[in-house]
Design a protein around this motif. Structure first.
Motif, PDB file in Angstrom:
ATOM      1  N   PHE A  40      38.683  30.326  35.116  1.00 48.05           N
ATOM      2  CA  PHE A  40      38.216  30.086  33.877  1.00 48.05           C
ATOM      3  C   PHE A  40      37.091  29.071  33.411  1.00 48.05           C
ATOM      4  O   PHE A  40      37.349  27.767  34.368  1.00 48.05           O
ATOM      5  CB  PHE A  40      39.501  30.027  32.889  1.00 48.05           C
ATOM      6  N   VAL A  68      37.455  31.748  25.288  1.00 48.02           N
ATOM      7  CA  VAL A  68      38.294  31.883  26.330  1.00 48.02           C
ATOM      8  C   VAL A  68      39.633  32.270  26.054  1.00 48.02           C
ATOM      9  O   VAL A  68      40.350  32.931  27.028  1.00 48.02           O
ATOM     10  CB  VAL A  68      37.965  30.644  27.344  1.00 48.02           C
ATOM     11  N   LYS A  71      41.173  35.688  27.169  1.00 52.38           N
ATOM     12  CA  LYS A  71      41.194  36.132  28.689  1.00 52.38           C
ATOM     13  C   LYS A  71      42.345  34.919  29.035  1.00 52.38           C
ATOM     14  O   LYS A  71      43.280  35.647  30.091  1.00 52.38           O
ATOM     15  CB  LYS A  71      39.928  35.686  29.167  1.00 52.38           C
ATOM     16  N   TRP A  75      46.495  35.873  30.677  1.00 48.81           N
ATOM     17  CA  TRP A  75      46.719  35.552  32.076  1.00 48.81           C
ATOM     18  C   TRP A  75      47.745  34.633  32.382  1.00 48.81           C
ATOM     19  O   TRP A  75      48.648  34.703  33.270  1.00 48.81           O
ATOM     20  CB  TRP A  75      45.298  34.883  32.620  1.00 48.81           C
TER      21      TRP A  75
END
Ligand code: ZN
Length: 129
Positions: A40, A68, A71, A75
């Motif tokens: 990332f 961000v 995402k 995760w």
């Protein structure tokens, strides 16, 4: 459209992710930090083995831009290796960010809330990456 939130989303300047660990889980935290840094576009801080600000136990901090978040957070749900994680927004009210606006993965840590008031210093916000 009605706005029921007490902070407009437009006033959130990014997010912090704090990953907590102890002596038994430090290696897992190091692995998770390396994976996040690889996957990332975020700023990963060093592992802090002592207390820091409102955090009473060891942790490291990830500074994440708003784009961000969708995402990174899903995760982390799948890859947190059993570690307890705080995700909090960066508004102008750090106390609210760490309490009623906070998101926890795993078990919440009892934060030292007396350390919190107002906003954040410049280096705590996401930089242009
Ligand atoms: Zn933070």
């Amino acid at each position: 459209m009605t706005q029921s939130a007490d902070v407009s989303i437009g006033r959130v300047k990014g997010y912090h992710v704090h990953v907590y660990y102890d002596g038994a889980t430090r290696a897992s935290a190091e692995e998770l930090r390396a994976a996040v840094a690889r996957e990332f576009a975020v700023e990963c801080g060093a592992l802090r083995d002592g207390e820091a600000g409102p955090h009473p136990v060891p942790q490291f901090r990830i500074i994440c831009k708003s784009e961000v978040f969708p995402k990174l957070v899903p995760w982390l749900m799948l890859n947190r290796q059993g570690l307890d994680i705080l995700v909090h927004p960066l508004s102008e009210d750090s106390l609210a960010d760490h309490t009623r606006h906070a998101l926890w993965l795993g078990r919440p840590v009892a934060l030292k809330l007396a350390a919190l008031s107002g906003g954040y210093s410049a280096e705590q916000y996401p930089r242009a990456l």
